[in-house]
Design a protein around this motif. Sequence first.
Motif, PDB file in Angstrom:
ATOM      1  N   MET A   1       0.856  -1.207   0.000  1.00 17.68           N
ATOM      2  CA  MET A   1       0.000   0.000   0.000  1.00 17.68           C
ATOM      3  C   MET A   1       0.880   1.241   0.000  1.00 17.68           C
ATOM      4  SD  MET A   1      -2.892   1.174   2.777  1.00 17.68           S
ATOM      5  CE  MET A   1      -3.837  -0.314   2.487  1.00 17.68           C
ATOM      6  N   THR A   2       0.612   2.126  -0.972  1.00 18.90           N
ATOM      7  CA  THR A   2       1.404   3.346  -1.070  1.00 18.90           C
ATOM      8  C   THR A   2       1.113   4.251   0.112  1.00 18.90           C
ATOM      9  OG1 THR A   2      -0.298   4.483  -2.345  1.00 18.90           O
ATOM     10  CG2 THR A   2       1.314   3.183  -3.591  1.00 18.90           C
ATOM     11  N   ASP A   3       2.029   5.233   0.323  1.00 13.02           N
ATOM     12  CA  ASP A   3       1.824   6.174   1.423  1.00 13.02           C
ATOM     13  C   ASP A   3       0.549   6.985   1.253  1.00 13.02           C
ATOM     14  OD1 ASP A   3       4.141   5.294   2.535  1.00 13.02           O
ATOM     15  OD2 ASP A   3       5.387   6.911   1.722  1.00 13.02           O
ATOM     16  N   LEU A   4       0.208   7.346  -0.008  1.00 16.20           N
ATOM     17  CA  LEU A   4      -0.994   8.141  -0.275  1.00 16.20           C
ATOM     18  C   LEU A   4      -2.257   7.334   0.028  1.00 16.20           C
ATOM     19  CD1 LEU A   4      -1.705  10.972  -1.271  1.00 16.20           C
ATOM     20  CD2 LEU A   4      -1.928  10.027  -3.579  1.00 16.20           C
ATOM     21  N   ALA A   5      -2.231   6.053  -0.374  1.00 12.24           N
ATOM     22  CA  ALA A   5      -3.393   5.197  -0.111  1.00 12.24           C
ATOM     23  C   ALA A   5      -3.562   4.973   1.382  1.00 12.24           C
ATOM     24  CB  ALA A   5      -3.244   3.868  -0.842  1.00 12.24           C
ATOM     25  N   LYS A   6      -2.428   4.778   2.104  1.00 12.56           N
ATOM     26  CA  LYS A   6      -2.498   4.574   3.548  1.00 12.56           C
ATOM     27  C   LYS A   6      -3.025   5.836   4.247  1.00 12.56           C
ATOM     28  CE  LYS A   6       0.312   3.080   7.478  1.00 12.56           C
ATOM     29  NZ  LYS A   6      -0.136   4.169   8.357  1.00 12.56           N
ATOM     30  N   LEU A   7      -2.573   7.033   3.767  1.00  6.38           N
ATOM     31  CA  LEU A   7      -3.034   8.297   4.355  1.00  6.38           C
ATOM     32  C   LEU A   7      -4.545   8.456   4.158  1.00  6.38           C
ATOM     33  CD1 LEU A   7      -2.481  11.012   5.710  1.00  6.38           C
ATOM     34  CD2 LEU A   7      -1.908  11.937   3.438  1.00  6.38           C
ATOM     35  N   GLU A   8      -5.008   8.073   2.953  1.00  6.66           N
ATOM     36  CA  GLU A   8      -6.456   8.185   2.680  1.00  6.66           C
ATOM     37  C   GLU A   8      -7.238   7.269   3.606  1.00  6.66           C
ATOM     38  OE1 GLU A   8      -9.615   7.158  -0.915  1.00  6.66           O
ATOM     39  OE2 GLU A   8      -7.502   7.504  -1.398  1.00  6.66           O
ATOM     40  N   LYS A   9      -6.752   6.023   3.755  1.00  7.41           N
ATOM     41  CA  LYS A   9      -7.461   5.070   4.595  1.00  7.41           C
ATOM     42  C   LYS A   9      -7.497   5.534   6.051  1.00  7.41           C
ATOM     43  CE  LYS A   9      -7.431   0.234   6.030  1.00  7.41           C
ATOM     44  NZ  LYS A   9      -6.749  -1.074   5.909  1.00  7.41           N
ATOM     45  N   ASP A  10      -6.354   6.013   6.566  1.00  2.35           N
ATOM     46  CA  ASP A  10      -6.295   6.458   7.959  1.00  2.35           C
ATOM     47  C   ASP A  10      -7.161   7.701   8.193  1.00  2.35           C
ATOM     48  OD1 ASP A  10      -4.579   4.401   8.499  1.00  2.35           O
ATOM     49  OD2 ASP A  10      -2.736   5.628   8.377  1.00  2.35           O
ATOM     50  N   ALA A  58      -3.047  15.587  -9.110  1.00  3.32           N
ATOM     51  CA  ALA A  58      -4.441  15.158  -9.250  1.00  3.32           C
ATOM     52  C   ALA A  58      -4.824  14.202  -8.122  1.00  3.32           C
ATOM     53  CB  ALA A  58      -4.639  14.495 -10.612  1.00  3.32           C
ATOM     54  N   LYS A  59      -3.899  13.286  -7.771  1.00  2.00           N
ATOM     55  CA  LYS A  59      -4.198  12.329  -6.699  1.00  2.00           C
ATOM     56  C   LYS A  59      -4.364  13.032  -5.344  1.00  2.00           C
ATOM     57  CE  LYS A  59      -1.736   8.482  -8.878  1.00  2.00           C
ATOM     58  NZ  LYS A  59      -0.601   7.513  -8.756  1.00  2.00           N
ATOM     59  N   ILE A  60      -3.414  13.975  -5.075  1.00  2.00           N
ATOM     60  CA  ILE A  60      -3.463  14.657  -3.766  1.00  2.00           C
ATOM     61  C   ILE A  60      -4.719  15.541  -3.662  1.00  2.00           C
ATOM     62  CG2 ILE A  60      -2.280  16.318  -2.283  1.00  2.00           C
ATOM     63  CD1 ILE A  60       0.371  15.319  -3.500  1.00  2.00           C
ATOM     64  N   ASN A  61      -5.069  16.254  -4.762  1.00  2.00           N
ATOM     65  CA  ASN A  61      -6.278  17.087  -4.743  1.00  2.00           C
ATOM     66  C   ASN A  61      -7.542  16.242  -4.602  1.00  2.00           C
ATOM     67  OD1 ASN A  61      -5.451  19.867  -4.884  1.00  2.00           O
ATOM     68  ND2 ASN A  61      -4.703  19.446  -6.962  1.00  2.00           N
TER      69      ASN A  61
END
Length: 359
Positions: A1-10, A58-61
């Motif tokens: 799991m990427t850091d961005l995906a983990k941040l979204e989940k948390d 785009a992902k971060i926004n």
Amino acid sequence: MTDLAKLEKDTLRQIDEAADEAALEAVRLASLGKKGAISALLATLGKMSPDERKTEGAKINALKDKAAEAIAARREQLAEAALETRLKSETLDMTLPAPTVPLERGRIHPISQVTDELSIIFADMGFAVAEGPDIESDDYNFTKLNFPEGHPAREMQDTFFLTAESGEKRLLRTHTSPVQVRTMLSQKPPIRVICPGRVYRCDFDQTHTPMFHQIEGLVIDETTHLGHLKWTLEEFLRSFFEVKGVKLRFRPSFFPFTEPSMEVDVQCRRQGGEIRFGEGEDWMEILGCGMVHPNVLRNCGIDPDRYQGFAFGVGVDRLAMLKYGMSDLRAFFDADTRWLEHYGFRPLDFPTLAGGLSG
């Protein structure tokens, strides 16, 4: 799991687990605040190459928008839950009366209400309202009304006499009949007036007070007779007690200012502590009346060979007690707001013949 995906989940998990508005605000600051995790990622876009900025931006926004929408949705859920809890804890009795608005909190005293009712009734029959002073002369209160010298009503036990000024005996009027005298002295027949007002006598018990209220009527013209008097009293009592009809009984009596003089009884029924008029087999004395004495007309400068008329008088306080069920006259003058709240009338409920006198 990427850091961005983990941040979204948390972040979404923390938003969903926020138990109240304060916890939700803490999650918002930790993710979207100036020093929040998502805001920190947005700050790194300036160091990326154009291609990376286009992809990662785009992902971060998208994560930022998803977090903001999740926070707004959770805030709405918490508000609905708080309202539900409040509705369960607070009960509302729909049978309770609505709070009275300030404009309607005051009350009209029964005496004022009944005086208005009587004025409306007699105005409909063509009577004008006449008024006079509470302090009267012995001449107007007694002499011109055919009270002979030495009459018991002139004695101190009945009348409040005042200190004489300039040799003229003054007193608190014992009836509103002096207003009739003043009217006859100032107007020429035909005369048709009622005279409401305060009167004073030395008396005090459950049905008498030193100050009380009377209303008297006077009609003077060339043709008036006892039949007109009888009809006037019947219509007055029928309208006041708001019944289809009343029966009256006239008994001979004596008043110095009328001849013949009569006491009037009204048909009633006494049952269960109540008095109902216009029905039953009982009788109650209600007022006094008669044809104006020729001496009174003569004393007021009216020719008794040409003019005649009738007069009547009734206690306003007693009428109020009979109609609205008050047993003690003294309570009228106690200034007890609880009594007035119970027996008083709303100020905007004006009595009318069409809409009902008692509101």
